[in-house]
Design a protein around this motif. Sequence first.
Motif, PDB file in Angstrom:
ATOM      1  N   THR A 130      -6.056  80.262  86.327  1.00 42.55           N
ATOM      2  CA  THR A 130      -6.898  79.435  87.188  1.00 42.55           C
ATOM      3  C   THR A 130      -8.347  79.380  86.706  1.00 42.55           C
ATOM      4  OG1 THR A 130      -7.305  81.318  88.639  1.00 42.55           O
ATOM      5  CG2 THR A 130      -5.456  79.859  89.216  1.00 42.55           C
ATOM      6  N   LYS A 131      -8.585  79.755  85.446  1.00 41.70           N
ATOM      7  CA  LYS A 131      -9.929  79.711  84.865  1.00 41.70           C
ATOM      8  C   LYS A 131      -9.918  78.808  83.641  1.00 41.70           C
ATOM      9  CE  LYS A 131     -13.190  82.569  82.343  1.00 41.70           C
ATOM     10  NZ  LYS A 131     -13.361  83.859  81.667  1.00 41.70           N
ATOM     11  N   MET A 132     -10.922  77.946  83.536  1.00 40.92           N
ATOM     12  CA  MET A 132     -11.056  77.069  82.376  1.00 40.92           C
ATOM     13  C   MET A 132     -12.511  77.112  81.920  1.00 40.92           C
ATOM     14  SD  MET A 132     -10.078  72.994  81.880  1.00 40.92           S
ATOM     15  CE  MET A 132      -9.794  72.862  83.603  1.00 40.92           C
ATOM     16  N   GLU A 133     -12.720  77.305  80.618  1.00 42.96           N
ATOM     17  CA  GLU A 133     -14.065  77.330  80.051  1.00 42.96           C
ATOM     18  C   GLU A 133     -14.126  76.336  78.905  1.00 42.96           C
ATOM     19  OE1 GLU A 133     -17.500  80.457  78.614  1.00 42.96           O
ATOM     20  OE2 GLU A 133     -15.485  81.205  79.046  1.00 42.96           O
ATOM     21  N   LEU A 134     -15.161  75.483  78.919  1.00 42.09           N
ATOM     22  CA  LEU A 134     -15.291  74.398  77.947  1.00 42.09           C
ATOM     23  C   LEU A 134     -16.725  74.313  77.433  1.00 42.09           C
ATOM     24  CD1 LEU A 134     -13.580  71.978  80.394  1.00 42.09           C
ATOM     25  CD2 LEU A 134     -12.566  72.519  78.201  1.00 42.09           C
ATOM     26  N   ALA A 135     -16.872  73.931  76.174  1.00 40.75           N
ATOM     27  CA  ALA A 135     -18.189  73.689  75.585  1.00 40.75           C
ATOM     28  C   ALA A 135     -18.124  72.387  74.797  1.00 40.75           C
ATOM     29  CB  ALA A 135     -18.590  74.845  74.674  1.00 40.75           C
ATOM     30  N   THR A 136     -19.243  71.693  74.713  1.00 42.50           N
ATOM     31  CA  THR A 136     -19.247  70.419  73.999  1.00 42.50           C
ATOM     32  C   THR A 136     -19.041  70.628  72.511  1.00 42.50           C
ATOM     33  OG1 THR A 136     -21.670  70.514  73.963  1.00 42.50           O
ATOM     34  CG2 THR A 136     -20.655  69.063  75.593  1.00 42.50           C
ATOM     35  N   ASP A 137     -18.229  69.757  71.955  1.00 44.40           N
ATOM     36  CA  ASP A 137     -18.040  69.660  70.517  1.00 44.40           C
ATOM     37  C   ASP A 137     -18.865  68.492  69.990  1.00 44.40           C
ATOM     38  OD1 ASP A 137     -16.614  70.393  68.029  1.00 44.40           O
ATOM     39  OD2 ASP A 137     -15.770  68.376  68.244  1.00 44.40           O
ATOM     40  N   ALA A 138     -19.052  67.476  70.862  1.00 37.83           N
ATOM     41  CA  ALA A 138     -19.837  66.303  70.491  1.00 37.83           C
ATOM     42  C   ALA A 138     -20.413  65.663  71.747  1.00 37.83           C
ATOM     43  CB  ALA A 138     -18.972  65.288  69.756  1.00 37.83           C
ATOM     44  N   VAL A 139     -21.626  65.139  71.611  1.00 39.83           N
ATOM     45  CA  VAL A 139     -22.266  64.349  72.658  1.00 39.83           C
ATOM     46  C   VAL A 139     -22.813  63.106  71.971  1.00 39.83           C
ATOM     47  CG1 VAL A 139     -24.091  64.233  74.399  1.00 39.83           C
ATOM     48  CG2 VAL A 139     -22.943  66.420  73.951  1.00 39.83           C
ATOM     49  N   VAL A 140     -22.446  61.944  72.483  1.00 36.46           N
ATOM     50  CA  VAL A 140     -23.003  60.691  71.961  1.00 36.46           C
ATOM     51  C   VAL A 140     -23.647  59.957  73.116  1.00 36.46           C
ATOM     52  CG1 VAL A 140     -21.389  60.502  70.031  1.00 36.46           C
ATOM     53  CG2 VAL A 140     -20.818  59.438  72.198  1.00 36.46           C
ATOM     54  N   ARG A 141     -24.649  59.151  72.773  1.00 39.34           N
ATOM     55  CA  ARG A 141     -25.373  58.455  73.841  1.00 39.34           C
ATOM     56  C   ARG A 141     -25.888  57.124  73.333  1.00 39.34           C
ATOM     57  NH1 ARG A 141     -30.922  59.545  73.127  1.00 39.34           N
ATOM     58  NH2 ARG A 141     -31.259  61.087  71.508  1.00 39.34           N
ATOM     59  N   THR A 142     -26.116  56.247  74.279  1.00 44.70           N
ATOM     60  CA  THR A 142     -26.718  54.958  73.957  1.00 44.70           C
ATOM     61  C   THR A 142     -28.204  55.161  73.714  1.00 44.70           C
ATOM     62  OG1 THR A 142     -27.218  54.442  76.256  1.00 44.70           O
ATOM     63  CG2 THR A 142     -25.036  53.758  75.426  1.00 44.70           C
ATOM     64  N   ALA A 143     -28.850  54.146  73.163  1.00 45.58           N
ATOM     65  CA  ALA A 143     -30.282  54.235  72.884  1.00 45.58           C
ATOM     66  C   ALA A 143     -31.107  54.427  74.147  1.00 45.58           C
ATOM     67  CB  ALA A 143     -30.738  52.976  72.147  1.00 45.58           C
ATOM     68  N   SER A 144     -30.621  53.953  75.289  1.00 50.09           N
ATOM     69  CA  SER A 144     -31.387  54.048  76.530  1.00 50.09           C
ATOM     70  C   SER A 144     -31.053  55.293  77.360  1.00 50.09           C
ATOM     71  CB  SER A 144     -31.154  52.798  77.385  1.00 50.09           C
ATOM     72  OG  SER A 144     -29.782  52.694  77.714  1.00 50.09           O
ATOM     73  N   ALA A 145     -30.093  56.101  76.929  1.00 46.24           N
ATOM     74  CA  ALA A 145     -29.700  57.294  77.683  1.00 46.24           C
ATOM     75  C   ALA A 145     -30.667  58.441  77.406  1.00 46.24           C
ATOM     76  CB  ALA A 145     -28.282  57.710  77.296  1.00 46.24           C
TER      77      ALA A 145
END
Length: 188
Positions: A130-145
């Motif tokens: 019942t435990k889940m741990e996650l970390a980003t591998d990638a983050v992408v964003r638009t120019a206005s984000a």
Amino acid sequence: MVTDFSAAFGPAEPYPYEETHDLRQGPDLNPRMLPLLPFVGVFRGKGHGVYPTVPEFAFAQEVRVSHDGRPFLFYESRTWLIDGDDKPVRPAAREVGWFRTVEGSDREVELLLAHPTGIMELYLGTVDGTKMELATDAVVRTASAKEVVAGHRLYGIVDRKLLYAAEMAAEGHPLQSHLSAQLDRVGG
């Protein structure tokens, strides 16, 4: 060459496949999703947010995790800011995405998230009961984000409640506490 597409572009019947957040009805959960079974449902409750670029805030949230029998879970989160009397102030963050397990593993998990603010995140992690741990591998964003460069999330099911803590690295700040909440299971 002219082709008559009128039959191809006519009205369609409603979507014919059932999606459910309640494991007692609808399609069977795909066997690859069994490690994520405790997280299927609808959860609602309150949380707290903080970050150096914004004042502390209280929010309410509804999270829906459902499936249609295929090897992924659909995830949707809606939040709204609340005042000191728990009254709604305005809509806040939304995100949608998909949980997937890594084929051949009963522990490895992927979470693909999209935000209407122009940010998309790919999280990788593990599930253990019942435990889940996650970390980003990638983050992408638009120019206005806004500039978001990393995230870390910890989810747990405790006494049928969904508890989570989320960290974020954004706008020149290192990874640090951003959101936490305790959500009651209200469906599923």
